[in-house]
Design an enzyme around this catalytic site. Structure first.
Site, PDB file in Angstrom:
ATOM      1  N   LYS A   2      11.097  66.511  51.535  1.00  0.00           N
ATOM      2  CA  LYS A   2      10.593  65.173  51.860  1.00  0.00           C
ATOM      3  C   LYS A   2       9.942  65.173  53.229  1.00  0.00           C
ATOM      4  CE  LYS A   2      13.806  64.330  55.129  1.00  0.00           C
ATOM      5  NZ  LYS A   2      13.536  63.990  56.550  1.00  0.00           N
TER       6      LYS A   2
ATOM      7  N   GLY B  26      13.501  69.246  59.524  1.00  0.00           N
ATOM      8  CA  GLY B  26      13.314  67.822  59.279  1.00  0.00           C
ATOM      9  C   GLY B  26      12.677  67.472  57.952  1.00  0.00           C
ATOM     10  N   ILE B  27      12.538  68.443  57.048  1.00  0.00           N
ATOM     11  CA  ILE B  27      11.956  68.137  55.738  1.00  0.00           C
ATOM     12  C   ILE B  27      13.022  68.091  54.638  1.00  0.00           C
ATOM     13  CG2 ILE B  27       9.709  69.093  56.359  1.00  0.00           C
ATOM     14  CD1 ILE B  27      10.444  71.532  54.559  1.00  0.00           C
ATOM     15  N   GLY B  28      14.279  68.185  55.026  1.00  0.00           N
ATOM     16  CA  GLY B  28      15.359  68.085  54.046  1.00  0.00           C
ATOM     17  C   GLY B  28      15.463  69.274  53.121  1.00  0.00           C
TER      18      GLY B  28
ATOM     19  N   GLY C  60      17.562  71.943  53.109  1.00  0.00           N
ATOM     20  CA  GLY C  60      18.934  72.181  52.683  1.00  0.00           C
ATOM     21  C   GLY C  60      19.427  71.076  51.762  1.00  0.00           C
ATOM     22  N   SER C  61      19.109  69.835  52.103  1.00  0.00           N
ATOM     23  CA  SER C  61      19.477  68.715  51.245  1.00  0.00           C
ATOM     24  C   SER C  61      18.785  68.815  49.890  1.00  0.00           C
ATOM     25  CB  SER C  61      19.114  67.385  51.918  1.00  0.00           C
ATOM     26  OG  SER C  61      19.908  67.166  53.060  1.00  0.00           O
TER      27      SER C  61
ATOM     28  N   ASP D   4      19.893  62.901  53.354  1.00  0.00           N
ATOM     29  CA  ASP D   4      18.694  62.984  52.520  1.00  0.00           C
ATOM     30  C   ASP D   4      19.016  63.249  51.055  1.00  0.00           C
ATOM     31  OD1 ASP D   4      17.254  62.739  54.896  1.00  0.00           O
ATOM     32  OD2 ASP D   4      17.010  64.903  55.125  1.00  0.00           O
TER      33      ASP D   4
END
Length: 286
Positions: free
Chosen positions: A10, A97-99, A101-102, A131
């Site tokens: 994201k 900050g792009i998620g 791992g999430s 996220d």
């Protein structure tokens, strides 16, 4: 039988951080935009409980406990899940900050929902990662609030592509939140009313739907993360010169993004970024 899922990622088109709660956490109001990433997660159940879950990671190194194990503990509190053998191909850097791992955790949730009957509960799933509820959900674009559990789907943006740049430095999310608190205590960063944050996001969406240039995207972390990093603003100037519709910092960094409605413009921009010695990776996503 094994199954392979491509992990989503994201960007945050807008990201406003609200005041710190008594428990130390901060709620947000943010416009999340999801696309299919390039990291693959292959999962296969096995029947040897003495071995337990097995995770093989190739590509980028993951320090500390992988979020997949945290996600499995959350899921096993709610569903009967056999031991799993997982193979993860990591392409994105941690702390970007792009998620990413999430997104891996979200891919696991998709598998567990399809094969183990797991029911997703956003309120508690956000404890795995803020996220994860959005990335594991059906919406490609949403206004996300609270700790990531309040998701209001929006009509998707069509025909736009991302360029994501990854600098050689990483961001520490906890430190970035502390930086926001420090700036606010010093009176240097305003706390916007919640309705204004939502109106801001709606206005940006309207401009992008109309093919208008929206410029630098509002993100309360930018002032903290960009301190001593003038490279961000050189990248943003390049985005404007290259004809991008929008650009900014994703999440608490360190990655930055640019949004284009023209494939040739985005490819040219990728070529420009690859010449920068401080950018160690670029990714273009349609």
């Amino acid at each position: 039988m094994d199954a392979t899922y491509i992990s989503p990622v994201k960007i945050n088109l807008t990201l406003r951080v609200l005041s710190r709660r008594p428990d130390g956490y901060h709620e947000i109001i943010s416009l999340f935009w999801k696309k299919k990433g390039i990291e693959g997660l292959t999962i296969q159940p096995h029947d040897n409980e003495n071995i337990g879950d097995v995770l093989d990671v190739s590509g980028m190194k993951v320090n500390g406990e992988n979020i997949l194990f945290k996600a499995l503990r959350w899921a096993r509190d709610r569903s009967l899940i056999p031991p799993l053998r997982m193979c993860l191909t990591k392409e994105f850097l941690a702390g970007s900050g792009i998620g990413a791992g999430s997104g891996n955790a979200a891919a696991l949730m998709m598998y567990l929902k399809a094969h183990c009957g797991l029911e997703i509960e956003n309120d508690s799933l956000s404890s795995v990662g803020a996220d994860v509820p959005f990335l594991a959900g059906d919406a490609d674009l949403a206004l996300v609030e609270g700790l990531g559990e309040k998701i209001r789907p929006q009509v998707p943006l069509k025909g736009l592509r991302w360029v994501i740049g990854f600098p050689y430095w990483r961001s520490d999310t906890s430190a970035a939140y502390r930086g926001i608190d420090d700036l606010r205590e010093a009176g240097k960063l305003p706390l916007l009313p919640e309705d204004q944050c939502r109106t801001e996001a709606t206005g940006i969406l309207r401009r992008l739907r109309n093919g208008e240039t929206a410029g630098l995207m509002p993100n309360d972390f930018l002032e903290v993360v960009s301190k001593g990093r003038p490279e961000y603003f050189r990248a943003f100037e390049a985005a404007e010169r290259s004809g991008a519709l929008a650009w900014g910092l994703s999440g608490s960094g360190s990655a930055f993004f640019m949004v284009f409605n023209d494939a040739e413009m985005s490819r040219r921009t990728v070529s420009l970024l690859e010449r920068e010695d401080w950018v160690i990776k670029t990714t273009e996503l349609e």
